[in-house]
Write a protein that holds these residues in place. Structure first.
Motif, short mmCIF file in Angstrom:
data_model
loop_
_atom_site.label_atom_id
_atom_site.label_comp_id
_atom_site.label_asym_id
_atom_site.label_seq_id
_atom_site.Cartn_x
_atom_site.Cartn_y
_atom_site.Cartn_z
N THR A 26 -20.61 60.78 2.19
CA THR A 26 -19.52 59.83 2.51
C THR A 26 -19.76 59.24 3.71
OG1 THR A 26 -17.99 61.22 1.22
CG2 THR A 26 -17.06 59.54 2.71
N ALA A 27 -20.00 59.98 4.82
CA ALA A 27 -20.27 59.62 6.19
C ALA A 27 -21.64 58.60 6.28
CB ALA A 27 -20.36 60.65 7.04
N SER A 28 -22.44 58.90 5.35
CA SER A 28 -23.54 58.20 5.42
C SER A 28 -23.47 56.79 4.87
CB SER A 28 -24.70 58.84 4.82
OG SER A 28 -25.18 60.12 5.19
N VAL A 29 -22.68 56.97 3.64
CA VAL A 29 -22.52 55.68 3.08
C VAL A 29 -21.47 54.73 3.40
CG1 VAL A 29 -21.86 54.74 0.74
CG2 VAL A 29 -23.46 56.73 0.65
N VAL A 30 -20.46 55.39 3.75
CA VAL A 30 -19.28 54.59 4.33
C VAL A 30 -19.37 54.22 5.82
CG1 VAL A 30 -16.53 54.60 4.83
CG2 VAL A 30 -17.59 55.66 2.84
N PHE A 31 -19.53 55.16 6.49
CA PHE A 31 -19.59 54.97 8.17
C PHE A 31 -20.98 54.13 8.44
CE2 PHE A 31 -16.70 58.35 7.79
CZ PHE A 31 -15.44 57.59 8.27
N VAL A 32 -21.99 54.77 8.11
CA VAL A 32 -23.50 54.41 8.62
C VAL A 32 -23.71 53.02 7.91
CG1 VAL A 32 -25.78 54.83 8.84
CG2 VAL A 32 -24.12 56.61 9.32
N GLY A 33 -23.54 53.30 6.70
CA GLY A 33 -23.76 51.83 5.70
C GLY A 33 -22.80 50.72 6.16
N GLY A 34 -21.57 50.86 6.28
CA GLY A 34 -20.66 49.87 6.45
C GLY A 34 -21.13 49.29 7.87
N THR A 35 -21.24 50.05 8.97
CA THR A 35 -21.63 49.73 10.20
C THR A 35 -22.90 48.70 10.22
OG1 THR A 35 -20.94 51.53 11.47
CG2 THR A 35 -22.51 50.21 12.52
N TYR A 41 -24.50 41.11 8.47
CA TYR A 41 -23.90 39.93 8.15
C TYR A 41 -23.20 39.25 9.30
CZ TYR A 41 -24.49 40.30 3.15
OH TYR A 41 -24.93 40.48 1.85
N SER A 42 -23.33 39.58 10.32
CA SER A 42 -22.81 38.94 11.75
C SER A 42 -23.80 37.89 11.83
CB SER A 42 -22.60 39.89 12.86
OG SER A 42 -23.80 40.37 13.23
N PHE A 43 -24.91 37.90 11.64
CA PHE A 43 -25.93 36.83 11.77
C PHE A 43 -26.12 35.69 10.74
CE2 PHE A 43 -27.56 40.70 13.99
CZ PHE A 43 -27.62 40.29 15.22
N THR A 44 -25.13 35.75 9.80
CA THR A 44 -24.95 34.88 8.75
C THR A 44 -23.53 34.00 9.12
OG1 THR A 44 -23.55 35.96 7.34
CG2 THR A 44 -25.80 36.55 7.21
N ASN A 45 -23.52 32.84 8.27
CA ASN A 45 -22.54 32.07 8.39
C ASN A 45 -21.51 32.20 7.32
OD1 ASN A 45 -23.77 30.79 6.37
ND2 ASN A 45 -23.67 28.60 7.31
N SER A 46 -21.07 33.70 6.75
CA SER A 46 -20.19 33.73 5.81
C SER A 46 -18.81 33.61 6.15
CB SER A 46 -20.40 35.49 5.41
OG SER A 46 -21.82 35.89 5.38
N LYS A 47 -18.17 33.07 5.10
CA LYS A 47 -16.80 32.21 5.15
C LYS A 47 -16.05 33.15 4.38
CE LYS A 47 -17.83 28.98 7.71
NZ LYS A 47 -17.47 28.74 9.33
N ASN A 53 -27.09 33.51 4.42
CA ASN A 53 -27.31 32.23 5.12
C ASN A 53 -27.32 32.33 6.46
OD1 ASN A 53 -27.65 29.54 5.35
ND2 ASN A 53 -25.82 28.94 4.43
N PHE A 54 -28.45 32.77 6.95
CA PHE A 54 -28.78 33.22 8.13
C PHE A 54 -28.53 32.20 9.26
CE2 PHE A 54 -31.01 36.50 5.98
CZ PHE A 54 -30.59 37.61 6.57
N ALA A 55 -27.93 32.31 10.23
CA ALA A 55 -27.45 31.44 11.36
C ALA A 55 -27.99 32.07 12.76
CB ALA A 55 -25.88 31.29 11.49
N ALA A 270 -18.91 39.24 13.71
CA ALA A 270 -19.74 39.18 15.15
C ALA A 270 -18.86 39.90 16.18
CB ALA A 270 -19.80 37.70 15.44
N ALA A 271 -17.18 39.58 16.03
CA ALA A 271 -16.55 40.28 16.89
C ALA A 271 -16.24 41.70 16.68
CB ALA A 271 -15.07 39.78 16.73
N SER A 272 -16.53 42.09 15.50
CA SER A 272 -16.65 43.65 15.24
C SER A 272 -17.72 44.42 15.82
CB SER A 272 -16.72 43.94 13.53
OG SER A 272 -15.36 43.19 12.87
N THR A 273 -18.82 43.50 15.76
CA THR A 273 -20.02 44.30 16.29
C THR A 273 -20.19 44.23 17.57
OG1 THR A 273 -21.67 43.11 14.61
CG2 THR A 273 -22.70 43.70 16.56
N MET A 274 -19.20 43.38 18.45
CA MET A 274 -19.13 43.47 20.03
C MET A 274 -18.26 44.71 20.18
SD MET A 274 -21.22 41.14 20.86
CE MET A 274 -20.76 41.69 22.86
N MET A 275 -17.21 44.81 19.33
CA MET A 275 -16.31 46.11 19.40
C MET A 275 -17.03 47.34 19.29
SD MET A 275 -12.81 44.80 17.58
CE MET A 275 -12.15 46.64 18.03
#
Length: 297
Positions: A26-35, A41-47, A53-55, A270-275
């Protein structure tokens, strides 16, 4: 027993290891995988939906050029400084007072700790009412005769973050007090007796003897306070919803709004990554102080 007859360490406590497998997965998939997924995806222009679609660093450039994000960072720094300093100081002073074996200690400890049992939503709503100028503290004081008294921080864009900090201190200081009290109760009584015999003033005993001995308690307390600072969200929503205007915005609310209301997942990621980076900045020094210093010792 010969070396060949020794049991393989891999099979020691086998039942416990098997039982821990679901939690490890659970820790590996949910926490590490989610992170990893969030950072990727912070390097994409996902809406509305994630898409490959890398940006590049466009989301980060846009993030740090957004006034709302800059205000949220400024508010977090102010809120963090107030929470860190006043929580430690007030919590330690209350613990030192309770450590004097005063009467009704259990009652006072319960009273101070009770706010921590409330959720941030309840705390925010209570202090929203208390700080309302129409029927809160300002209204009560004016009814007593001080008609020029003003105390409405939640309605003042330059003071709103301080009003939120008051509610946070009211809720969280009791827990810090209990942690500090536990640390003080762990100090050997002979140390106090020796300090009194040597004529050392009490404040010097606390400052130069007791506090250095409570280093592990202070480190743990700092981590708890810092983690609460980074993820503050519900208290702001309950009290001001980010207002007046965007004066009380915080990073967690920025992330939530962009991901679920603005439907801009790339910006939210992107904001989540900065947090996440701010959490790493807190955790790495703690791990070094807690484990690196222990190895040197």
């Amino acid at each position: 027993m010969s070396k060949s007859e020794r049991p393989n360490p891999l099979f020691r406590n086998l039942n416990a290891k098997v039982a821990s497998i679901p939690m490890i997965l659970t820790a590996s998939v949910v926490f590490v995988g989610g992170t990893v997924w969030t950072v990727f995806y912070s390097f994409t222009n996902s809406k509305l939906l994630p898409r490959l679609n890398f940006a590049g660093l466009d989301q980060y450039y846009r993030l740090w050029a957004t006034p709302r994000w800059l205000i949220s960072i400024e508010n977090l720094l102010i809120y963090g400084a107030i929470s860190l300093v006043f929580s430690l100081v007030i919590g330690f002073l209350l613990a030192a007072l309770l450590d004097q074996k005063i009467r009704f200690e259990d009652t006072f400890r319960t009273i101070f700790l009770y706010p921590f049992a409330l959720s941030f939503i309840v705390t925010g709503l209570v202090w929203q009412w208390l700080l309302n100028p129409d029927f809160g503290i300002q209204h009560v004081v004016r009814d007593l005769g001080w008609t020029s008294f003003n105390f409405d921080p939640l309605y003042n864009s330059s003071m709103v973050i301080y009003g939120i900090s008051i509610a946070a201190l009211w809720q969280g200081t009791g827990l810090i007090m209990c942690l500090m009290l536990a640390g003080l109760r762990g100090i050997d009584e002979d140390i106090w007796k020796a300090a009194r015999v040597d004529g050392i003033p009490m404040w010097k005993t606390y400052l130069f003897i007791v506090i250095p001995m409570m280093r592990p308690v202070f480190i743990t307390t700092l981590v708890i306070i810092a983690s609460g600072i980074v993820k503050v969200y519900d208290l702001v929503v309950a009290q001001t919803s980010g207002g007046p205007g965007i004066a009380s915005e915080v990073p967690a609310k920025y992330v939530y709004d962009y991901m679920f209301f603005a439907q801009n997942l790339g910006q939210g990621f992107a904001a989540s990554t900065m947090m996440l980076l701010s959490v790493v900045i807190v955790v790495v020094p703690w791990a070094y102080l807690e484990f690196g210093g222990r190895k040197r010792g």
